[in-house]
Write a protein that holds these residues in place. Structure first.
Motif, PDB file in Angstrom:
ATOM      1  N   LEU A  50     -36.271  17.948  13.690  1.00 59.91           N
ATOM      2  CA  LEU A  50     -36.909  17.876  15.004  1.00 59.91           C
ATOM      3  C   LEU A  50     -35.871  17.754  16.116  1.00 59.91           C
ATOM      4  CD1 LEU A  50     -39.430  17.474  16.834  1.00 59.91           C
ATOM      5  CD2 LEU A  50     -39.295  15.034  16.278  1.00 59.91           C
ATOM      6  N   TYR A  51     -34.901  16.869  15.931  1.00 57.55           N
ATOM      7  CA  TYR A  51     -33.893  16.615  16.966  1.00 57.55           C
ATOM      8  C   TYR A  51     -33.052  17.872  17.245  1.00 57.55           C
ATOM      9  CZ  TYR A  51     -29.749  14.628  19.217  1.00 57.55           C
ATOM     10  OH  TYR A  51     -28.713  14.369  20.087  1.00 57.55           O
ATOM     11  N   TYR A  52     -32.524  18.471  16.184  1.00 60.66           N
ATOM     12  CA  TYR A  52     -31.648  19.630  16.392  1.00 60.66           C
ATOM     13  C   TYR A  52     -32.444  20.891  16.718  1.00 60.66           C
ATOM     14  CZ  TYR A  52     -27.688  16.852  14.891  1.00 60.66           C
ATOM     15  OH  TYR A  52     -26.720  15.892  14.827  1.00 60.66           O
ATOM     16  N   GLY A  53     -33.722  20.929  16.309  1.00 60.07           N
ATOM     17  CA  GLY A  53     -34.571  22.060  16.678  1.00 60.07           C
ATOM     18  C   GLY A  53     -34.817  22.101  18.177  1.00 60.07           C
ATOM     19  N   ILE A  54     -35.127  20.944  18.763  1.00 59.88           N
ATOM     20  CA  ILE A  54     -35.335  20.867  20.213  1.00 59.88           C
ATOM     21  C   ILE A  54     -34.026  21.101  20.952  1.00 59.88           C
ATOM     22  CG2 ILE A  54     -35.952  19.319  22.105  1.00 59.88           C
ATOM     23  CD1 ILE A  54     -38.007  18.031  20.260  1.00 59.88           C
ATOM     24  N   LEU A  55     -32.937  20.544  20.407  1.00 57.23           N
ATOM     25  CA  LEU A  55     -31.624  20.687  21.054  1.00 57.23           C
ATOM     26  C   LEU A  55     -31.188  22.156  21.092  1.00 57.23           C
ATOM     27  CD1 LEU A  55     -29.922  18.406  22.249  1.00 57.23           C
ATOM     28  CD2 LEU A  55     -28.470  18.490  20.214  1.00 57.23           C
ATOM     29  N   SER A  56     -31.637  22.953  20.115  1.00 53.26           N
ATOM     30  CA  SER A  56     -31.290  24.384  20.073  1.00 53.26           C
ATOM     31  C   SER A  56     -31.775  25.119  21.320  1.00 53.26           C
ATOM     32  CB  SER A  56     -31.901  25.047  18.835  1.00 53.26           C
ATOM     33  OG  SER A  56     -31.411  24.465  17.652  1.00 53.26           O
ATOM     34  N   GLY A  57     -32.876  24.646  21.897  1.00 55.93           N
ATOM     35  CA  GLY A  57     -33.418  25.292  23.085  1.00 55.93           C
ATOM     36  C   GLY A  57     -32.529  25.154  24.315  1.00 55.93           C
TER      37      GLY A  57
END
Length: 537
Positions: A160-167
């Motif tokens: 979740l953390y790195y998925g959102i950060l990818s944006g």
């Protein structure tokens, strides 16, 4: 006196089968069946047969034992409100398929927006699989050592953390690293199946595990629909952020998740395991078994050497090849589908590939509405695969289900040698994808069942890691080898699935109708033979 004896003879007598490990000595009998004998009265007891799917009567919940195991409690409590809640919450974690599906949407968008060459676009996909491959075994070890709930929560929050950060990635190198870290987190999400399976009664286990696989298909469909709405207006950054929505919901609800009672028993935490079982019984409105909960403490959990003991060595090696073949064929078919649809049929691929070679690698083509429609239809083939597997897995067994799935895929691959039209091509690809996805789902049912609690998460993790190896290799076959020979490519996939079908048949253990083994120090299936079940193996 004679009248009383006559009435006593007319009373129904019930014979109970011992279903768990017990502290009783071996002198009680090898078979585990105990009969009450009264002098002067008939010595043979009348067995009570339970029909398929019939619940154990509440008044018969472990009445003759002074001890019971977690397996006995799960069977006596049955499937109810607790398992329905657990299905939804673990299903939200399993909907991380959105993070996988987004690769096919993100790649062409960044190719155009950042003017990336083809090899950098391909690397963006590969790095996710590298992350998954490198972390699957680690997450399995964490789940066996520190608990299923712990491993699952950390992996989901990581994703979740790195998925959102990818944006928010400003340049290509940033998004490459961040998507690799997302893949690292996704490698632990299959542990939701481990946690889920350990709370399911035997007769519901296969169906329920297959039904949470529906969340994977729903996640891919939702991702395509989300892309249709978001991409033309908000762009790919918002798509990356919104794709984390199911994991965000899981993060908000995961406080409700209990730790696996099987894990607690194995780690020596009897009070916590008992409290969990009582909570499930209360929510389901079912009685707890009588007696004392048996502890099967094992300190050396999650050890790789336990996967290669004489009893599990062949099972592990064959499962690794089966999982490799599943991912190799599944993702290979996804890549081949695009090529075959764009070419029209197998016979036209060679000429089309030559045209593509003549183009510059920076040629930019955004996804069109027709492309999204094709993606959606291809994704919908997952649902028939679930339904077919759901119908046959308890009828013919886990091993035969996997073998049948591989055989049908192999047969459809060989039929692609014919220069069939677009409609027949679509039907063959649809059937092939339905069955190979069904084989994948059957493997997710079989693997947690065959390994004991002490190594269940590690076994599933290593198998998932081998699947990612297959996913990494398949582009070299479906794209690179396809340039030289389309027929050789089809032979490779067909041959691999034929070997996987044989591997499925040679698996030493059939798990249909069997309970879950707790300790890796005991023979498989020692804890429980299913009540009223008829194992095809």
């Amino acid at each position: 006196m004679e009248e009383d004896l006559f009435q006593l003879k007319q009373l129904p007598v019930v014979k109970f089968r011992r279903t768990g490990e017990s502290s009783r000595s071996d002198e009680d009998g090898i078979s585990g069946e105990h009969e009450v004998q009264i002098e002067g009265v008939r010595t043979e007891l009348e067995p009570v047969e339970l029909g398929d799917g019939a619940a154990v009567p509440k008044e018969f919940a472990n009445p003759t034992d002074d001890t019971f195991m977690v397996e006995d409690a799960v069977e006596a409590i049955g499937f109810g409100k607790f398992q329905w809640k657990l299905s939804v919450i673990t299903g939200l974690a399993w909907a991380n398929a959105m993070e996988m599906m987004i690769l096919s949407i993100l790649a062409p968008q960044l190719h155009c927006e950042w003017r990336l060459p083809s090899w950098q676009v391909a690397l963006l996909t590969s790095v996710v699989f590298v992350g998954m491959m490198s972390s699957s075994t680690l997450w399995g070890n964490i789940s066996d050592q520190y608990g299923r709930k712990t491993g699952l929560k950390i992996s989901v929050l990581w994703t979740l953390y790195y998925g959102i950060l990818s944006g928010f990635a400003p340049i290509y190198s940033w998004i490459l690293v961040l998507r690799g870290l997302v893949g690292f987190g996704i490698g632990g999400v299959p542990q939701s199946v481990t946690l889920y399976a350990e709370f399911l009664p035997m007769k519901a286990r296969a169906k329920c595990i297959l039904l949470i696989e529906v969340f994977w298909a729903l996640g891919t469909v939702f991702e395509v629909l989300l892309a249709v709405v978001v991409m033309p207006t908000l762009g790919w950054r918002w798509l990356l952020i919104l794709s984390a929505l199911p994991l965000l919901l899981f993060a908000g609800l995961c406080f409700w998740l209990p730790e696996s009672a099987r894990y607690d028993v194995l780690s020596g935490n009897q009070e916590k395991a008992l409290a969990t079982l009582k909570r499930i019984a209360t929510e389901n409105g079912a009685p707890m078994p009588l007696g004392k909960l048996v502890i099967s403490r094992q300190e050396d959990r999650g050890k790789m050497r336990d996967l290669f003991t004489p009893h599990f060595r062949w099972t592990t090696l064959l499962l690794w090849f089966i999982w490799f073949s599943n991912a190799f064929s599944y993702y290979g078919l996804v890549l081949l589908t695009t090529e075959l649809f764009q070419a029209g049929d197998v016979c036209s691929i060679s000429s089309r590939r030559q045209e593509v070679k003549a183009k510059c690698s920076l040629t930019c083509e955004y996804l069109t509405e027709e492309d999204y429609t094709d993606l959606l239809w291809t994704t919908l083939s997952e649902f028939p695969g679930v339904l077919v597997t759901l119908w046959i897995i308890d009828r013919i067994g886990r091993k035969k289900t996997m073998a049948l799935s591989f055989l049908v895929f192999s047969f459809c691959s060989l039929l692609l040698f014919l220069c069939v039209g677009r409609n027949v091509l679509t039907v063959l690809l649809f059937i092939a994808r339905a069955f190979i996805s069904g084989g994948f789902q059957a493997a997710y049912v079989y693997t947690p069942e065959v390994y004991p609690t002490a190594t269940r998460a590690l076994g599933l993790g290593t198998c998932s890691g081998m699947a990612r190896v297959g996913a990494l290799i398949t582009p070299f076959i479906a794209q690179v080898m396809l340039e030289s020979s389309v027929y050789l490519t089809l032979v490779v996939y067909s041959g691999c699935c034929l070997l996987a079908a044989l591997a499925s048949c040679f698996l030493p253990i059939e798990t249909t109708g069997r309970g879950l083994q707790e300790s890796s120090h005991k023979e498989w299936g020692q804890e429980m033979v299913g009540r009223g079940s008829h194992s095809p193996g």
